[in-house]
Scaffold this active site. Structure first.
Site, PDB file in Angstrom:
ATOM      1  N   TYR A 142       0.825  -1.209   0.000  1.00 42.98           N
ATOM      2  CA  TYR A 142       0.000   0.000   0.000  1.00 42.98           C
ATOM      3  C   TYR A 142       0.860   1.260   0.000  1.00 42.98           C
ATOM      4  CZ  TYR A 142      -4.573  -2.148   1.010  1.00 42.98           C
ATOM      5  OH  TYR A 142      -5.758  -2.847   0.953  1.00 42.98           O
ATOM      6  N   LYS A 154       3.582 -15.375   2.612  1.00 46.38           N
ATOM      7  CA  LYS A 154       3.734 -16.123   1.363  1.00 46.38           C
ATOM      8  C   LYS A 154       5.226 -16.384   1.179  1.00 46.38           C
ATOM      9  CE  LYS A 154       2.040 -17.824  -2.503  1.00 46.38           C
ATOM     10  NZ  LYS A 154       1.183 -19.026  -2.547  1.00 46.38           N
ATOM     11  N   ASP A 208      -2.542 -18.295   1.016  1.00 48.04           N
ATOM     12  CA  ASP A 208      -3.573 -18.990   0.226  1.00 48.04           C
ATOM     13  C   ASP A 208      -4.212 -20.103   1.049  1.00 48.04           C
ATOM     14  OD1 ASP A 208      -1.068 -20.194   0.109  1.00 48.04           O
ATOM     15  OD2 ASP A 208      -1.230 -20.828  -1.980  1.00 48.04           O
ATOM     16  N   ASP A 223      -6.027  -7.117   4.533  1.00 49.99           N
ATOM     17  CA  ASP A 223      -7.195  -6.496   3.882  1.00 49.99           C
ATOM     18  C   ASP A 223      -8.104  -7.581   3.316  1.00 49.99           C
ATOM     19  OD1 ASP A 223      -8.807  -4.466   2.678  1.00 49.99           O
ATOM     20  OD2 ASP A 223      -7.849  -4.940   0.765  1.00 49.99           O
ATOM     21  N   ASP A 256     -11.930  -9.301   5.027  1.00 48.67           N
ATOM     22  CA  ASP A 256     -13.241  -9.315   4.361  1.00 48.67           C
ATOM     23  C   ASP A 256     -13.816 -10.734   4.383  1.00 48.67           C
ATOM     24  OD1 ASP A 256     -13.084  -6.613   3.676  1.00 48.67           O
ATOM     25  OD2 ASP A 256     -13.911  -6.963   1.666  1.00 48.67           O
TER      26      ASP A 256
HETATM   27  C1  IPM Z   1     -10.227  -1.452   4.360  1.00 53.28           C
HETATM   28  C2  IPM Z   1     -10.508  -0.877   2.995  1.00 53.28           C
HETATM   29  C3  IPM Z   1      -9.377   0.049   2.626  1.00 53.28           C
HETATM   30  C4  IPM Z   1      -8.098  -0.743   2.596  1.00 53.28           C
HETATM   31  C5  IPM Z   1      -9.587   0.805   1.292  1.00 53.28           C
HETATM   32  C6  IPM Z   1     -10.863   1.607   1.309  1.00 53.28           C
HETATM   33  C7  IPM Z   1      -8.404   1.679   0.963  1.00 53.28           C
HETATM   34  O1  IPM Z   1     -10.696  -1.901   2.067  1.00 53.28           O
HETATM   35  O2  IPM Z   1     -10.122  -0.666   5.323  1.00 53.28           O
HETATM   36  O3  IPM Z   1     -10.117  -2.670   4.466  1.00 53.28           O
HETATM   37  O4  IPM Z   1      -7.810  -1.415   1.588  1.00 53.28           O
HETATM   38  O5  IPM Z   1      -7.373  -0.724   3.599  1.00 53.28           O
HETATM   39 MG    MG Z   2     -10.693  -3.852   2.915  1.00 50.68          MG
END
Ligand code: IPM
Ligand code: MG
Length: 363
Positions: free
Chosen positions: A142, A191, A223, A247, A251
């Site tokens: 990032y 990884k 993975d 990240d 999710d």
């Molecule tokens: C998160 C989001 C952010 C990230 C985006 C919006 C930049 O997906 O906080 O997980 O990738 O960190």
């Molecule tokens: Mg995210």
């Protein structure tokens, strides 16, 4: 106590969900005799529209000078075509870096009342889902160099994934400390079969492990981890990983708990001034329709009270009120079950959700 909170309502559903979290903080202030002062901060798409910059220096300054920051969500289709440096998300990345919050803590815990909302089989859910992802937040790909060059008539894009030993060590330490406060199991995710940065990551984690003999450290390739999270989530206590892996995995982890709309997060660095935000995005498709779930933001406010303001009872009170709300069968659209299960539930909008949680807040 008197606390100054910088408030970033942001874009999409951001303003609606933050509004409900502030009403809950106001109620906590009233019940416990605190004063919370709010300072509005522009960040994201709304800041681009107003100032031509997703996070003007003066806005970042307000955050750094506050006792903590509460954030809704940023971004939306409207700003999809602005240059990379000017994207709403860039404001968020600059905020994280500017506040120095390198440690992002994302809990994946299933609420008993929502077990049927998990897409996993009941036999897997019944073994329990209660782990934390500790994600490195201000390094890695990032924040490495981003570049697009023209080579032999075609565009070639580069993003650098770079970590120093010190950066890995400080997040590793948070991983071990978090594990010490929980089930004493830490899974380091990388990884290392492909990446140098991951081989360094693994080496630093194992060196740190010598300082934490009580913690059982394991290594897992990212993975495989993605697979294990859906196959056997009960095996995890604390996962520590780099920025982009965290990240993606967070999710996935949120989804198995029923809804991403329920998950809060805290980001902390060297001071008690933290950044608190739900992990979901700005959901522009439902913005302004009162359909958003404000619980991820409300629980983020609870984390702020617990981790930055040392107000554990107040945080418990919010979490208990959310649990009571769910016990009574209230559900926002994202966690509303289908078919027979829906009969015992009542669908509510964002505002009603906030109001009902307040009604269940008790000291
Ligand atoms: C998160 C989001 C952010 C990230 C985006 C919006 C930049 O997906 O906080 O997980 O990738 O960190
Ligand atoms: Mg995210």
């Amino acid at each position: 106590m008197n606390k100054n909170i910088a408030v970033i309502r942001g874009d999409g559903i951001g303003p609606e969900i933050v509004e409900q979290a502030l009403l809950i903080l106001d109620k906590i202030a009233e019940l416990y005799g605190h004063t919370f002062n709010y300072t509005d901060v522009d960040m994201g798409g709304c800041a681009i529209d107003k100032w031509g910059d997703p996070l003007p220096a003066a806005e970042l300054e307000k955050c750094v000078n506050s006792d903590s920051v509460l954030l809704g969500a940023v971004g939306g289709d409207k700003w999809n075509n602005v240059p990379g440096e000017m994207r709403p998300e860039k404001g968020l990345l600059r905020l994280r870096a500017g506040m120095g919050v390198y440690s992002n803590n994302r809990p994946a815990k299933i609420w008993g009342q929502l077990a049927s909302a998990s897409p996993l089989k009941k036999s897997i859910v019944d073994k329990g889902i209660d782990f934390i992802i500790v994600r490195e937040l201000i390094g890695g790909i990032y924040f490495g160099e981003h570049r697009t060059d023209s080579v032999d008539g075609e565009d070639v894009a580069t993003d650098i994934l770079k970590y120093s030993e010190k950066e890995i060590e400080r997040i590793g330490r948070i991983g071990f400390e978090t594990a010490m406060k929980r089930g004493k199991k830490l899974c380091s995710v990388e990884k290392s079969n492909v990446l140098d940065s991951s081989r360094l990551w693994k080496k630093v984690m194992h060196k740190l492990a010598e300082e934490y003999p009580e913690v059982e450290l394991s290594d897992m390739l990212v993975d495989n981890c993605a697979m294990q999270i859906v196959k056997n989530p009960a095996q995890f206590d604390v996962i520590v990983t780099e920025n982009m892996f965290g990240d993606i995995l967070s999710d996935e982890a949120s989804m198995i708990t029923g809804s991403i709309g329920m998950i809060p997060s805290s980001s902390l660095g060297g001071t008690s001034c933290g950044l608190y935000e739900p992990i979901h995005g700005s959901a522009p498709d439902i913005a302004g329709t009162d359909a958003a779930n404000p619980i991820g933001t409300i629980l983020s406010a609870a984390m702020m009270l617990r981790y930055s303001f040392d107000m554990a009872s107040e945080a418990d009170a919010i979490e208990n009120a959310v649990s009571a709300f769910l016990d009574k069968g209230y559900r926002t659209a994202d966690i509303m079950p289908n078919g027979e299960d829906a009969e015992s539930c009542v669908k509510v909008g964002c505002k009603e959700c906030g109001k009902l949680i307040i009604e269940n807040l008790k000291r």
